[in-house]
Design a protein around this motif. Structure first.
Motif, PDB file in Angstrom:
ATOM      1  N   ILE A  93     -12.944 -37.451  40.219  1.00  0.00           N
ATOM      2  CA  ILE A  93     -14.272 -37.787  39.425  1.00  0.00           C
ATOM      3  C   ILE A  93     -14.320 -37.597  38.160  1.00  0.00           C
ATOM      4  CG2 ILE A  93     -16.764 -37.390  39.440  1.00  0.00           C
ATOM      5  CD1 ILE A  93     -16.520 -36.720  42.529  1.00  0.00           C
ATOM      6  N   VAL A  94     -13.461 -36.736  37.606  1.00  0.00           N
ATOM      7  CA  VAL A  94     -13.472 -36.432  36.254  1.00  0.00           C
ATOM      8  C   VAL A  94     -12.915 -37.488  35.249  1.00  0.00           C
ATOM      9  CG1 VAL A  94     -13.164 -34.581  34.288  1.00  0.00           C
ATOM     10  CG2 VAL A  94     -13.522 -33.790  36.630  1.00  0.00           C
ATOM     11  N   PRO A  95     -11.764 -37.942  35.860  1.00  0.00           N
ATOM     12  CA  PRO A  95     -10.958 -39.067  34.753  1.00  0.00           C
ATOM     13  C   PRO A  95     -11.658 -40.211  35.104  1.00  0.00           C
ATOM     14  CG  PRO A  95      -9.633 -38.311  36.561  1.00  0.00           C
ATOM     15  CD  PRO A  95     -10.537 -37.288  36.661  1.00  0.00           C
ATOM     16  N   LEU A  96     -12.101 -40.338  36.428  1.00  0.00           N
ATOM     17  CA  LEU A  96     -12.818 -41.638  36.789  1.00  0.00           C
ATOM     18  C   LEU A  96     -14.208 -41.984  35.912  1.00  0.00           C
ATOM     19  CD1 LEU A  96     -12.451 -41.803  40.502  1.00  0.00           C
ATOM     20  CD2 LEU A  96     -11.698 -43.434  38.960  1.00  0.00           C
ATOM     21  N   THR A  97     -14.915 -40.685  35.567  1.00  0.00           N
ATOM     22  CA  THR A  97     -16.085 -40.953  35.024  1.00  0.00           C
ATOM     23  C   THR A  97     -15.782 -41.039  33.506  1.00  0.00           C
ATOM     24  OG1 THR A  97     -17.276 -39.380  36.449  1.00  0.00           O
ATOM     25  CG2 THR A  97     -18.033 -39.655  34.295  1.00  0.00           C
ATOM     26  N   ILE A  98     -14.806 -40.288  32.976  1.00  0.00           N
ATOM     27  CA  ILE A  98     -14.344 -40.581  31.734  1.00  0.00           C
ATOM     28  C   ILE A  98     -13.972 -42.016  31.318  1.00  0.00           C
ATOM     29  CG2 ILE A  98     -12.876 -39.593  29.986  1.00  0.00           C
ATOM     30  CD1 ILE A  98     -13.071 -36.984  31.051  1.00  0.00           C
ATOM     31  N   SER A  99     -13.235 -42.623  32.077  1.00  0.00           N
ATOM     32  CA  SER A  99     -12.659 -43.867  32.158  1.00  0.00           C
ATOM     33  C   SER A  99     -13.682 -45.033  32.059  1.00  0.00           C
ATOM     34  CB  SER A  99     -11.530 -44.161  33.220  1.00  0.00           C
ATOM     35  OG  SER A  99     -11.324 -45.567  33.232  1.00  0.00           O
ATOM     36  N   ALA A 100     -14.896 -44.636  32.934  1.00  0.00           N
ATOM     37  CA  ALA A 100     -15.839 -45.696  33.219  1.00  0.00           C
ATOM     38  C   ALA A 100     -17.067 -45.804  32.181  1.00  0.00           C
ATOM     39  CB  ALA A 100     -16.410 -45.646  34.521  1.00  0.00           C
ATOM     40  N   ALA A 101     -17.462 -44.548  31.702  1.00  0.00           N
ATOM     41  CA  ALA A 101     -18.377 -44.431  30.760  1.00  0.00           C
ATOM     42  C   ALA A 101     -18.311 -45.281  29.503  1.00  0.00           C
ATOM     43  CB  ALA A 101     -18.746 -42.972  30.330  1.00  0.00           C
ATOM     44  N   PRO A 102     -17.221 -45.260  28.757  1.00  0.00           N
ATOM     45  CA  PRO A 102     -17.438 -46.187  27.365  1.00  0.00           C
ATOM     46  C   PRO A 102     -17.343 -47.793  28.180  1.00  0.00           C
ATOM     47  CG  PRO A 102     -15.310 -44.703  27.595  1.00  0.00           C
ATOM     48  CD  PRO A 102     -16.158 -44.464  29.157  1.00  0.00           C
ATOM     49  N   PHE A 103     -16.629 -48.083  29.123  1.00  0.00           N
ATOM     50  CA  PHE A 103     -17.039 -49.470  29.670  1.00  0.00           C
ATOM     51  C   PHE A 103     -18.223 -49.886  30.195  1.00  0.00           C
ATOM     52  CE2 PHE A 103     -16.528 -52.247  33.500  1.00  0.00           C
ATOM     53  CZ  PHE A 103     -16.416 -53.378  32.552  1.00  0.00           C
ATOM     54  N   ILE A 104     -19.251 -48.786  30.491  1.00  0.00           N
ATOM     55  CA  ILE A 104     -20.471 -48.896  30.931  1.00  0.00           C
ATOM     56  C   ILE A 104     -21.149 -49.142  29.560  1.00  0.00           C
ATOM     57  CG2 ILE A 104     -22.683 -47.813  32.028  1.00  0.00           C
ATOM     58  CD1 ILE A 104     -20.931 -47.169  34.305  1.00  0.00           C
ATOM     59  N   ALA A 105     -20.874 -48.189  28.698  1.00  0.00           N
ATOM     60  CA  ALA A 105     -21.548 -48.215  27.406  1.00  0.00           C
ATOM     61  C   ALA A 105     -21.699 -49.546  26.737  1.00  0.00           C
ATOM     62  CB  ALA A 105     -21.136 -47.367  26.509  1.00  0.00           C
ATOM     63  N   ARG A 106     -20.299 -50.301  26.708  1.00  0.00           N
ATOM     64  CA  ARG A 106     -20.251 -51.720  25.969  1.00  0.00           C
ATOM     65  C   ARG A 106     -21.067 -52.453  27.068  1.00  0.00           C
ATOM     66  NH1 ARG A 106     -19.315 -51.360  20.910  1.00  0.00           N
ATOM     67  NH2 ARG A 106     -17.060 -50.375  20.386  1.00  0.00           N
ATOM     68  N   ILE A 107     -21.080 -52.440  28.070  1.00  0.00           N
ATOM     69  CA  ILE A 107     -21.668 -53.452  28.784  1.00  0.00           C
ATOM     70  C   ILE A 107     -23.288 -53.351  28.505  1.00  0.00           C
ATOM     71  CG2 ILE A 107     -22.685 -53.693  31.506  1.00  0.00           C
ATOM     72  CD1 ILE A 107     -20.055 -52.981  32.381  1.00  0.00           C
ATOM     73  N   ILE A 108     -23.688 -52.059  28.548  1.00  0.00           N
ATOM     74  CA  ILE A 108     -25.223 -51.956  28.056  1.00  0.00           C
ATOM     75  C   ILE A 108     -25.620 -52.581  26.635  1.00  0.00           C
ATOM     76  CG2 ILE A 108     -26.985 -50.267  27.468  1.00  0.00           C
ATOM     77  CD1 ILE A 108     -26.169 -50.328  30.345  1.00  0.00           C
ATOM     78  N   GLU A 109     -24.493 -52.234  25.811  1.00  0.00           N
ATOM     79  CA  GLU A 109     -24.553 -52.457  24.284  1.00  0.00           C
ATOM     80  C   GLU A 109     -24.768 -54.308  24.543  1.00  0.00           C
ATOM     81  OE1 GLU A 109     -22.272 -52.420  20.064  1.00  0.00           O
ATOM     82  OE2 GLU A 109     -21.194 -52.161  21.939  1.00  0.00           O
ATOM     83  N   SER A 110     -23.780 -54.923  25.202  1.00  0.00           N
ATOM     84  CA  SER A 110     -23.819 -56.335  25.453  1.00  0.00           C
ATOM     85  C   SER A 110     -25.005 -56.841  25.821  1.00  0.00           C
ATOM     86  CB  SER A 110     -22.568 -56.799  26.215  1.00  0.00           C
ATOM     87  OG  SER A 110     -22.465 -58.194  26.286  1.00  0.00           O
ATOM     88  N   SER A 111     -25.443 -56.198  26.966  1.00  0.00           N
ATOM     89  CA  SER A 111     -26.779 -56.816  27.642  1.00  0.00           C
ATOM     90  C   SER A 111     -28.144 -56.484  26.723  1.00  0.00           C
ATOM     91  CB  SER A 111     -27.141 -55.829  28.658  1.00  0.00           C
ATOM     92  OG  SER A 111     -25.881 -55.982  29.869  1.00  0.00           O
ATOM     93  N   LEU A 112     -27.862 -55.505  25.893  1.00  0.00           N
ATOM     94  CA  LEU A 112     -29.047 -55.398  25.060  1.00  0.00           C
ATOM     95  C   LEU A 112     -29.172 -56.386  23.612  1.00  0.00           C
ATOM     96  CD1 LEU A 112     -29.311 -51.452  24.748  1.00  0.00           C
ATOM     97  CD2 LEU A 112     -30.747 -53.133  26.210  1.00  0.00           C
ATOM     98  N   LEU A 113     -27.920 -56.753  23.369  1.00  0.00           N
ATOM     99  CA  LEU A 113     -27.923 -57.563  22.044  1.00  0.00           C
ATOM    100  C   LEU A 113     -28.254 -58.940  22.667  1.00  0.00           C
ATOM    101  CD1 LEU A 113     -24.607 -56.228  20.743  1.00  0.00           C
ATOM    102  CD2 LEU A 113     -26.821 -56.093  19.717  1.00  0.00           C
TER     103      LEU A 113
END
Length: 219
Positions: A93-113
């Motif tokens: 779960i630790v590497p999975l979380t670290i790997s997915a968090a930046p991806f989700i961050a960019r998704i959020i950024e793109s959605s908000l923009l």
């Protein structure tokens, strides 16, 4: 397949579900605030801060560009420090979380923009604070798009969780490697692939449905 293999397949399926949904929850908790910060600190947004935006952007890009297998090996000391082990479903779960968090961050950024700047300007004209704009305007307006993005993240995590099985992460990937590949049991290999495909299809269908419902609610 024998009854024992079916039981093992069911056990591996639940291990995969545990890894995927736990890491999705954690990475979303990290990714949403990070994505919001990346958005609002951009030039000409509500809280412009170019140095902070540049630094966070560089960290997100560096993490996203690291292949999951390499990331999983590289952070073994961190994984062991957090969960006490580098092997098993909880450790994965630790590497999975670290790997997915930046991806989700960019998704959020793109959605908000994608939100019309006029809506933000209207909120500012009515005296809304930056936090009110974030919680009352940005996130609600982009929610249907965010749901689609998180759905993509879940689907990616399903694939990553299978990959984690090659390094002792458990789940369907581990089952496919130990029995399907190393012991040449093709029925096990095919069964794990079918289960993974069904999981992906189910997640995509649920994500599409939730996004459509949220979009209709907004309209």
């Amino acid at each position: 397949m024998s009854p024992d293999m079916i039981d093992l397949l069911i056990k591996s399926f639940w291990e995969t579900c545990y890894m995927v949904f736990a890491s999705t929850a954690l990475s979303t908790l990290i990714g949403i605030p990070l994505g919001v910060i990346l958005t609002v600190t951009r030039k000409d947004h509500i809280l412009p801060n170019q140095p902070l935006n540049t630094i966070l952007g560089a960290i997100v890009n560096a993490t996203r560009s690291t292949p999951f297998i390499i990331l999983m090996v590289a952070i073994i000391p961190l994984t062991r420090m957090i969960v006490g082990s580098s092997i098993g479903t909880t450790a994965a779960i630790v590497p999975l979380t670290i790997s997915a968090a930046p991806f989700i961050a960019r998704i959020i950024e793109s959605s908000l923009l994608e939100i019309n700047p006029g809506i933000i300007e209207a909120a500012q004209a009515m005296g809304a604070s930056p936090m009110q704009i974030i919680t009352k305007v940005l996130l609600p307006e982009a929610m249907h798009s965010i749901v689609l993005g998180v759905t993509l993240a879940i689907i990616s995590l399903i694939g990553y969780s299978a990959m984690a099985g090659t390094l002792g992460g458990g789940g369907l990937g581990d089952l496919a490697i130990r029995y399907g590949y190393q012991r040449f049991q093709m029925d096990i290999m095919i069964a794990t692939v079918v289960v993974l495909i069904v999981m992906v299809q189910a997640m995509q269908t649920l994500g599409d449905y939730a996004s459509k419902k949220l979009n209709k609610t907004k309209l």
